[in-house]
Design a protein around this motif. Structure first.
Motif, PDB file in Angstrom:
ATOM      1  N   LYS A   1      16.472  51.608  51.457  1.00 16.30           N
ATOM      2  CA  LYS A   1      16.677  51.730  50.009  1.00 16.30           C
ATOM      3  C   LYS A   1      17.662  50.670  49.517  1.00 16.30           C
ATOM      4  O   LYS A   1      18.709  50.446  50.127  1.00 16.30           O
ATOM      5  N   LEU A   2      17.326  50.034  48.408  1.00 16.58           N
ATOM      6  CA  LEU A   2      18.159  48.967  47.861  1.00 16.58           C
ATOM      7  C   LEU A   2      18.812  49.397  46.557  1.00 16.58           C
ATOM      8  O   LEU A   2      18.233  50.139  45.769  1.00 16.58           O
ATOM      9  N   LEU A   3      20.017  48.900  46.330  1.00 17.39           N
ATOM     10  CA  LEU A   3      20.697  49.129  45.056  1.00 17.39           C
ATOM     11  C   LEU A   3      20.107  48.216  43.997  1.00 17.39           C
ATOM     12  O   LEU A   3      19.753  47.069  44.277  1.00 17.39           O
ATOM     13  N   SER A   4      20.029  48.710  42.777  1.00 19.72           N
ATOM     14  CA  SER A   4      19.733  47.814  41.663  1.00 19.72           C
ATOM     15  C   SER A   4      20.542  48.275  40.464  1.00 19.72           C
ATOM     16  O   SER A   4      20.949  49.438  40.388  1.00 19.72           O
ATOM     17  N   SER A   5      20.814  47.346  39.558  1.00 18.39           N
ATOM     18  CA  SER A   5      21.535  47.728  38.340  1.00 18.39           C
ATOM     19  C   SER A   5      20.614  47.453  37.168  1.00 18.39           C
ATOM     20  O   SER A   5      19.744  46.603  37.245  1.00 18.39           O
ATOM     21  N   GLN A   6      20.816  48.193  36.091  1.00 22.55           N
ATOM     22  CA  GLN A   6      19.868  48.095  34.987  1.00 22.55           C
ATOM     23  C   GLN A   6      20.264  47.064  33.946  1.00 22.55           C
ATOM     24  O   GLN A   6      19.870  47.171  32.810  1.00 22.55           O
ATOM     25  N   GLY A   7      21.039  46.059  34.335  1.00 21.40           N
ATOM     26  CA  GLY A   7      21.358  44.992  33.391  1.00 21.40           C
ATOM     27  C   GLY A   7      20.100  44.201  33.072  1.00 21.40           C
ATOM     28  O   GLY A   7      19.218  44.083  33.904  1.00 21.40           O
ATOM     29  N   SER A   8      20.025  43.643  31.872  1.00 17.83           N
ATOM     30  CA  SER A   8      18.799  42.960  31.454  1.00 17.83           C
ATOM     31  C   SER A   8      18.523  41.720  32.296  1.00 17.83           C
ATOM     32  O   SER A   8      17.423  41.261  32.409  1.00 17.83           O
ATOM     33  N   GLN A   9      19.577  41.155  32.917  1.00 16.40           N
ATOM     34  CA  GLN A   9      19.371  39.904  33.643  1.00 16.40           C
ATOM     35  C   GLN A   9      18.909  40.149  35.071  1.00 16.40           C
ATOM     36  O   GLN A   9      18.449  39.246  35.722  1.00 16.40           O
ATOM     37  N   THR A  10      19.098  41.350  35.573  1.00 20.70           N
ATOM     38  CA  THR A  10      18.654  41.643  36.932  1.00 20.70           C
ATOM     39  C   THR A  10      17.474  42.585  36.830  1.00 20.70           C
ATOM     40  O   THR A  10      17.625  43.782  36.833  1.00 20.70           O
TER      41      THR A  10
ATOM     42  N   VAL B   1      26.340  39.720  42.888  1.00 20.57           N
ATOM     43  CA  VAL B   1      26.463  39.315  44.292  1.00 20.57           C
ATOM     44  C   VAL B   1      27.323  40.319  45.061  1.00 20.57           C
ATOM     45  O   VAL B   1      26.980  40.771  46.149  1.00 20.57           O
ATOM     46  N   ARG B   2      28.450  40.703  44.452  1.00 19.37           N
ATOM     47  CA  ARG B   2      29.420  41.568  45.133  1.00 19.37           C
ATOM     48  C   ARG B   2      28.942  43.018  45.227  1.00 19.37           C
ATOM     49  O   ARG B   2      29.112  43.676  46.246  1.00 19.37           O
ATOM     50  N   ASN B   3      28.360  43.527  44.152  1.00 18.21           N
ATOM     51  CA  ASN B   3      28.068  44.965  44.067  1.00 18.21           C
ATOM     52  C   ASN B   3      26.622  45.364  44.341  1.00 18.21           C
ATOM     53  O   ASN B   3      26.334  46.539  44.542  1.00 18.21           O
ATOM     54  N   VAL B   4      25.724  44.383  44.303  1.00 16.73           N
ATOM     55  CA  VAL B   4      24.299  44.711  44.463  1.00 16.73           C
ATOM     56  C   VAL B   4      23.681  43.918  45.622  1.00 16.73           C
ATOM     57  O   VAL B   4      23.267  44.495  46.622  1.00 16.73           O
ATOM     58  N   LEU B   5      23.661  42.594  45.487  1.00 15.08           N
ATOM     59  CA  LEU B   5      23.007  41.752  46.490  1.00 15.08           C
ATOM     60  C   LEU B   5      23.677  41.853  47.862  1.00 15.08           C
ATOM     61  O   LEU B   5      23.004  42.097  48.876  1.00 15.08           O
TER      62      LEU B   5
END
Length: 215
Positions: free
Chosen positions: A25-34, A97-101
């Protein structure tokens, strides 16, 4: 101040769909750029690319992948899971990079195969033109999944055209919205647009060596 909004919206809905890290399972954030690529699109693209590369069940051994606009890293991590030896991730947002990738690379156990560049994709491509063997030289596969309306596709293609990051056998795919179809060229250096497919609201163009001309 937008970061805190993004931080609150980290979730683990993405997963790796094939290969050695399947179902991680991967983290993702709902920011418009990611904006992570939808899983079924990722599955379709990888099977398309594997058949293009002539290796139906995995990616060729020893291959190198460049993941531009990496975001969550889901594309590059899928590539390592399916057999790529090394992936370079290019992501401009240090928070991502720090919190997701970074955490996603660790979750998959791929720290040894991953190189992260915290940089704008355009800057990375420009640097490759002036620094010899930048990022280790040419890549076998390149994924270009930009935040559609925040980039200039003509500028990206201009930077990729003749880039030392591509060789004659590179396979590259580019995600784009339908309204920008006129900006997606038929050829890129020695590569030709061999596929152009619609997946929901997304279009994906695949560039590869055009082997038909020898026949």
């Amino acid at each position: 101040g937008g970061k805190f909004g993004a931080e609150a919206k980290l979730h683990r809905q993405l997963r790796i769909i094939g290969g050695t890290a399947i179902n991680r399972k991967l983290l993702s954030s709902q920011g418009s750029q990611t904006r992570p690529m939808m899983e079924k699109v990722r599955a379709a693209i990888f099977s398309m690319i594997q058949s293009q590369a002539g290796t139906a069940s995995s990616l060729p051994e020893g291959s190198r992948w460049l993941d531009l606009f990496a975001g969550t890293g889901s594309v590059g991590l899928e590539a390592v899971s399916r057999g790529s030896e090394q992936v370079h991730f290019v992501e401009m947002d240090p928070w991502v990079v720090r919190n997701v990738l970074g955490p996603n690379i660790t979750t998959c156990g791929f720290n040894r195969q991953a190189v992260v560049h915290t940089s704008k994709a355009e800057t990375f491509l420009q640097k490759a033109r002036s620094v010899p063997r930048f990022a280790g030289g040419a890549f076998d596969f390149i994924s270009v999944c930009p935040p559609y309306l925040l980039v200039s596709y003509p500028e990206l293609f201009k930077l990729l055209e003749g880039s030392p990051l591509l060789h004659d056998g590179t396979i590259m795919f580019v995600e784009y919205p339908r309204q920008l179809a006129s900006q997606i060229p038929d050829t890129l250096g020695s590569l030709s647009k061999v596929r152009d497919r619609k997946y929901g609201r997304t279009w994906v163009a695949v560039y590869a060596p055009d082997n038909d001309e020898d026949e």
